[in-house]
Motif scaffolding. Structure first.
Motif, PDB file in Angstrom:
ATOM      1  N   VAL A  70       0.817  -1.077  -0.075  1.00 22.99           N
ATOM      2  CA  VAL A  70       0.090  -0.052  -0.078  1.00 22.99           C
ATOM      3  C   VAL A  70       0.917   1.365   0.070  1.00 22.99           C
ATOM      4  O   VAL A  70       0.528   2.028  -0.818  1.00 22.99           O
ATOM      5  CB  VAL A  70      -0.951   0.019   1.271  1.00 22.99           C
ATOM      6  N   ALA A  71       1.936   1.372   0.762  1.00 24.47           N
ATOM      7  CA  ALA A  71       2.699   2.389   0.725  1.00 24.47           C
ATOM      8  C   ALA A  71       3.544   2.560  -0.473  1.00 24.47           C
ATOM      9  O   ALA A  71       3.595   3.729  -0.959  1.00 24.47           O
ATOM     10  CB  ALA A  71       4.011   2.134   1.928  1.00 24.47           C
ATOM     11  N   LEU A  72       4.045   1.370  -0.946  1.00 17.93           N
ATOM     12  CA  LEU A  72       4.471   1.605  -2.533  1.00 17.93           C
ATOM     13  C   LEU A  72       3.391   2.205  -3.538  1.00 17.93           C
ATOM     14  O   LEU A  72       4.118   2.952  -4.374  1.00 17.93           O
ATOM     15  CB  LEU A  72       4.934   0.450  -2.907  1.00 17.93           C
ATOM     16  N   ALA A  73       2.208   1.655  -3.249  1.00 16.51           N
ATOM     17  CA  ALA A  73       1.247   2.250  -4.365  1.00 16.51           C
ATOM     18  C   ALA A  73       1.036   3.773  -4.184  1.00 16.51           C
ATOM     19  O   ALA A  73       0.799   4.599  -4.988  1.00 16.51           O
ATOM     20  CB  ALA A  73      -0.004   1.515  -4.306  1.00 16.51           C
ATOM     21  N   ILE A 130       3.158   5.786  -3.064  1.00 14.57           N
ATOM     22  CA  ILE A 130       4.407   6.620  -3.412  1.00 14.57           C
ATOM     23  C   ILE A 130       4.321   6.757  -4.719  1.00 14.57           C
ATOM     24  O   ILE A 130       4.645   7.742  -5.455  1.00 14.57           O
ATOM     25  CB  ILE A 130       5.681   5.921  -2.834  1.00 14.57           C
ATOM     26  N   TYR A 131       4.034   5.828  -5.536  1.00 16.98           N
ATOM     27  CA  TYR A 131       3.860   5.775  -6.991  1.00 16.98           C
ATOM     28  C   TYR A 131       3.001   6.530  -7.534  1.00 16.98           C
ATOM     29  O   TYR A 131       3.079   7.311  -8.302  1.00 16.98           O
ATOM     30  CB  TYR A 131       3.641   4.279  -7.393  1.00 16.98           C
ATOM     31  N   TYR A 132       1.709   6.719  -6.831  1.00 14.03           N
ATOM     32  CA  TYR A 132       0.468   7.604  -7.228  1.00 14.03           C
ATOM     33  C   TYR A 132       0.859   9.070  -6.996  1.00 14.03           C
ATOM     34  O   TYR A 132       0.494   9.704  -7.871  1.00 14.03           O
ATOM     35  CB  TYR A 132      -0.788   7.066  -6.556  1.00 14.03           C
ATOM     36  N   ASN A 133       1.600   9.454  -5.809  1.00 12.37           N
ATOM     37  CA  ASN A 133       1.760  10.613  -5.532  1.00 12.37           C
ATOM     38  C   ASN A 133       3.156  11.002  -6.289  1.00 12.37           C
ATOM     39  O   ASN A 133       3.575  12.373  -6.024  1.00 12.37           O
ATOM     40  CB  ASN A 133       1.660  10.897  -4.018  1.00 12.37           C
ATOM     41  N   ARG A 134       3.967  10.254  -6.585  1.00 11.01           N
ATOM     42  CA  ARG A 134       5.235  10.553  -7.175  1.00 11.01           C
ATOM     43  C   ARG A 134       6.284  11.105  -6.222  1.00 11.01           C
ATOM     44  O   ARG A 134       7.001  12.143  -6.656  1.00 11.01           O
ATOM     45  CB  ARG A 134       5.183  11.428  -8.521  1.00 11.01           C
ATOM     46  N   GLN A 135       6.223  10.939  -4.892  1.00 15.18           N
ATOM     47  CA  GLN A 135       6.733  11.463  -4.023  1.00 15.18           C
ATOM     48  C   GLN A 135       6.889  10.646  -2.644  1.00 15.18           C
ATOM     49  O   GLN A 135       6.054   9.842  -2.500  1.00 15.18           O
ATOM     50  CB  GLN A 135       6.432  12.911  -3.392  1.00 15.18           C
ATOM     51  N   PHE A 136       8.164  10.686  -2.055  1.00  6.55           N
ATOM     52  CA  PHE A 136       8.216   9.951  -0.667  1.00  6.55           C
ATOM     53  C   PHE A 136       7.375  10.568   0.185  1.00  6.55           C
ATOM     54  O   PHE A 136       7.101  11.644   0.512  1.00  6.55           O
ATOM     55  CB  PHE A 136       9.494   9.878  -0.278  1.00  6.55           C
ATOM     56  N   LEU A 137       6.678   9.575   1.029  1.00  5.37           N
ATOM     57  CA  LEU A 137       5.943   9.957   2.296  1.00  5.37           C
ATOM     58  C   LEU A 137       6.852  10.655   3.590  1.00  5.37           C
ATOM     59  O   LEU A 137       7.301  10.031   4.029  1.00  5.37           O
ATOM     60  CB  LEU A 137       5.082   8.613   2.788  1.00  5.37           C
ATOM     61  N   THR A 138       6.612  11.973   3.332  1.00  2.67           N
ATOM     62  CA  THR A 138       7.389  12.568   4.415  1.00  2.67           C
ATOM     63  C   THR A 138       6.325  13.190   5.681  1.00  2.67           C
ATOM     64  O   THR A 138       6.774  12.836   6.771  1.00  2.67           O
ATOM     65  CB  THR A 138       8.380  13.873   4.094  1.00  2.67           C
ATOM     66  N   ASP A 139       5.537  13.869   5.163  1.00  8.41           N
ATOM     67  CA  ASP A 139       4.677  14.208   6.164  1.00  8.41           C
ATOM     68  C   ASP A 139       3.287  13.621   5.967  1.00  8.41           C
ATOM     69  O   ASP A 139       2.338  14.072   6.803  1.00  8.41           O
ATOM     70  CB  ASP A 139       4.284  15.867   6.237  1.00  8.41           C
TER      71      ASP A 139
END
Length: 86
Positions: free
Chosen positions: A52-55, A57-66
């Motif tokens: 789910v986290a990879l999906a 990240i792929y969808y938002n095109r950015q790493f989950l920082t906040d």
């Protein structure tokens, strides 16, 4: 079972990586199914949570920082997949 479910996710809550609701949800799963089931379902939950986290990240095109991910969905699908496979 509830105590084991609580102890498994307590460190993640204490570091702020997981919400209290997610810890309580796994405690409820443990209370209903037993401590051994909790220990066997946690790898499934981690795998689905990673997917789910990879999906996201792929969808938002950015790493989950906040951004925060609700972990109830991976817990649900981890429990369902473990139940179907056993």
């Amino acid at each position: 079972g509830a105590f084991v479910g609580f102890l498994v996710y307590l460190p993640f809550f204490l570091f702020g990586w997981m919400g209290a609701v997610d810890v309580k949800l796994l405690s409820v799963v443990g209370a209903h199914t037993g401590w051994l089931y909790v220990l066997t379902v946690v790898p499934f939950i981690a795998l689905i949570g990673g997917l789910v986290a990879l999906a996201v990240i792929y969808y938002n095109r950015q790493f989950l920082t906040d951004h925060k991910l609700p972990y109830a969905v991976p817990i649900l699908f981890g429990v369902l997949s473990q139940t179907c496979l056993s």
